[in-house]
Design an enzyme around this catalytic site. Structure first.
Site, PDB file in Angstrom:
ATOM      1  N   ASN A   1       0.901  -1.376   0.041  1.00 54.78           N
ATOM      2  CA  ASN A   1      -0.165   0.091   0.189  1.00 54.78           C
ATOM      3  C   ASN A   1       0.812   1.212  -0.149  1.00 54.78           C
ATOM      4  O   ASN A   1       0.355   2.444  -0.164  1.00 54.78           O
ATOM      5  CB  ASN A   1      -0.797  -0.075   1.349  1.00 54.78           C
ATOM      6  N   ARG A   2       2.203   1.170   0.090  1.00 49.43           N
ATOM      7  CA  ARG A   2       3.124   2.409   0.205  1.00 49.43           C
ATOM      8  C   ARG A   2       4.479   2.141  -0.352  1.00 49.43           C
ATOM      9  O   ARG A   2       4.813   0.756  -0.248  1.00 49.43           O
ATOM     10  CB  ARG A   2       2.926   3.103   1.453  1.00 49.43           C
ATOM     11  N   GLY A   3       5.058   3.023  -0.627  1.00 46.24           N
ATOM     12  CA  GLY A   3       6.600   2.892  -0.530  1.00 46.24           C
ATOM     13  C   GLY A   3       7.139   1.732  -1.602  1.00 46.24           C
ATOM     14  O   GLY A   3       6.615   1.834  -2.772  1.00 46.24           O
ATOM     15  N   ILE A   4       8.050   1.112  -1.416  1.00 50.12           N
ATOM     16  CA  ILE A   4       8.563  -0.033  -2.196  1.00 50.12           C
ATOM     17  C   ILE A   4       7.480  -0.741  -2.546  1.00 50.12           C
ATOM     18  O   ILE A   4       7.239  -1.410  -3.862  1.00 50.12           O
ATOM     19  CB  ILE A   4       9.816  -0.619  -1.690  1.00 50.12           C
TER      20      ILE A   4
ATOM     21  N   ASP B   1      -2.919  -8.606   8.764  1.00 48.79           N
ATOM     22  CA  ASP B   1      -1.893  -8.399   9.753  1.00 48.79           C
ATOM     23  C   ASP B   1      -0.944  -9.693   9.814  1.00 48.79           C
ATOM     24  O   ASP B   1      -1.693 -10.778   9.932  1.00 48.79           O
ATOM     25  CB  ASP B   1      -2.450  -8.059  11.093  1.00 48.79           C
TER      26      ASP B   1
ATOM     27  N   GLY C   1       6.978  -4.881   6.324  1.00 49.65           N
ATOM     28  CA  GLY C   1       7.833  -4.585   7.537  1.00 49.65           C
ATOM     29  C   GLY C   1       7.616  -3.533   8.447  1.00 49.65           C
ATOM     30  O   GLY C   1       6.789  -2.475   7.908  1.00 49.65           O
TER      31      GLY C   1
ATOM     32  N   TYR D   1      15.734  -3.924  13.704  1.00 54.27           N
ATOM     33  CA  TYR D   1      15.341  -3.953  12.086  1.00 54.27           C
ATOM     34  C   TYR D   1      16.539  -4.703  11.518  1.00 54.27           C
ATOM     35  O   TYR D   1      16.278  -5.652  10.889  1.00 54.27           O
ATOM     36  CB  TYR D   1      15.120  -2.700  11.944  1.00 54.27           C
TER      37      TYR D   1
ATOM     38  N   LYS E   1      16.214  -8.205   9.196  1.00 52.02           N
ATOM     39  CA  LYS E   1      16.369  -8.189   7.606  1.00 52.02           C
ATOM     40  C   LYS E   1      17.758  -9.058   7.389  1.00 52.02           C
ATOM     41  O   LYS E   1      17.697  -9.762   6.216  1.00 52.02           O
ATOM     42  CB  LYS E   1      16.750  -6.680   7.155  1.00 52.02           C
TER      43      LYS E   1
END
Length: 239
Positions: free
Chosen positions: A11-14, A53, A82, A145, A149
């Site tokens: 839904n956003r960004g990358i 979720d 993430g 984080y 990753k």
């Protein structure tokens, strides 16, 4: 040929750029989002929004049922969803550490495990995990984080070894600093400092990450699996 594609956190960004890229290429695209409203630019392209979720196993199972009923089994999974909860180690709570690991790592495990059921039956599939340069180089204030990753690399390479004989590839993309709402919220001084560390001297565009993901999901990448592909302008060289 149109494929059934699922992008988590689309839904956003990358994630938004990845979902948009697959849709523009003619694929049937579903994307998960956790809250708010799905972006109109994706729904107008015919993409299927699925509220999910990924820390909730029941929601994951329900999401796959909706997707399979609408566009068939997932042939391409891009695990992008993430979160971050940045804090210095001595100030980081166990809840902040666990929440990031549960979303970024365990949530990815849930999504991949469910997707590969159909891929195994078909003896074909593409899995792309979105990691980060931080997972390779580390970052002060992001121990949770970075740990999540970095773990995706070992997870993805294990899957590549386990499922390769069934025609399923699994690769990892490690973006660097990307021009996004999050980075635009930084002070100009901090943005300048970050760019100064990048050999190419600029932020990545989300579409540049999306292009690498689409390549790894294509027939041209049929003999690539277990790879970690940096899209970071050279920031992570040597890691």
């Amino acid at each position: 040929m149109s494929r059934s594609v699922l992008v988590t956190g689309g839904n956003r960004g990358i994630g938004l750029a990845i979902a948009r890229g697959f849709a523009d290429a003619g694929d049937q695209v579903a994307f998960t989002y956790r809250s708010g409203e799905p972006p109109a630019e994706l729904t107008e392209r015919g993409c299927l929004p699925v509220r999910c979720d990924i820390t909730d196993g029941e929601q994951v199972e329900q999401a796959y049922k909706v997707i399979e009923d609408t566009q068939g089994r997932v042939q391409v999974l891009v695990a992008n969803a993430g979160i971050t909860r940045d804090q210095l180690l001595l100030r980081m709570s166990e809840e902040d550490f666990s929440a990031v690991l549960d979303t970024n790592l365990t949530g990815t495990f849930r999504m991949v495990k469910r997707a590969t059921k159909g891929m195994l039956r078909a003896r074909a599939g593409r899995v792309v995990l979105i990691s980060s340069v931080v997972g390779l180089s580390g970052s002060a204030g992001q121990a949770n984080y970075a740990a999540s990753k970095a773990a995706l690399v070992g997870f993805g390479r294990s899957i590549a070894r386990e499922l390769g004989s069934r025609g399923i590839t699994c690769n990892v993309v490690a973006p660097g600093f990307v021009d996004s709402d999050m980075t635009r919220a930084l002070t100009e001084e901090r943005r300048t400092e970050i760019v100064g560390q990048v050999p190419l001297g600029r932020y990545a565009q989300p579409e540049e990450v999306a292009a690498t993901v689409r390549f790894l999901a294509s027939d041209d990448a049929a003999y690539i699996t277990g790879a970690v592909i940096p899209v970071d302008g050279g920031l992570g060289m040597g890691h």
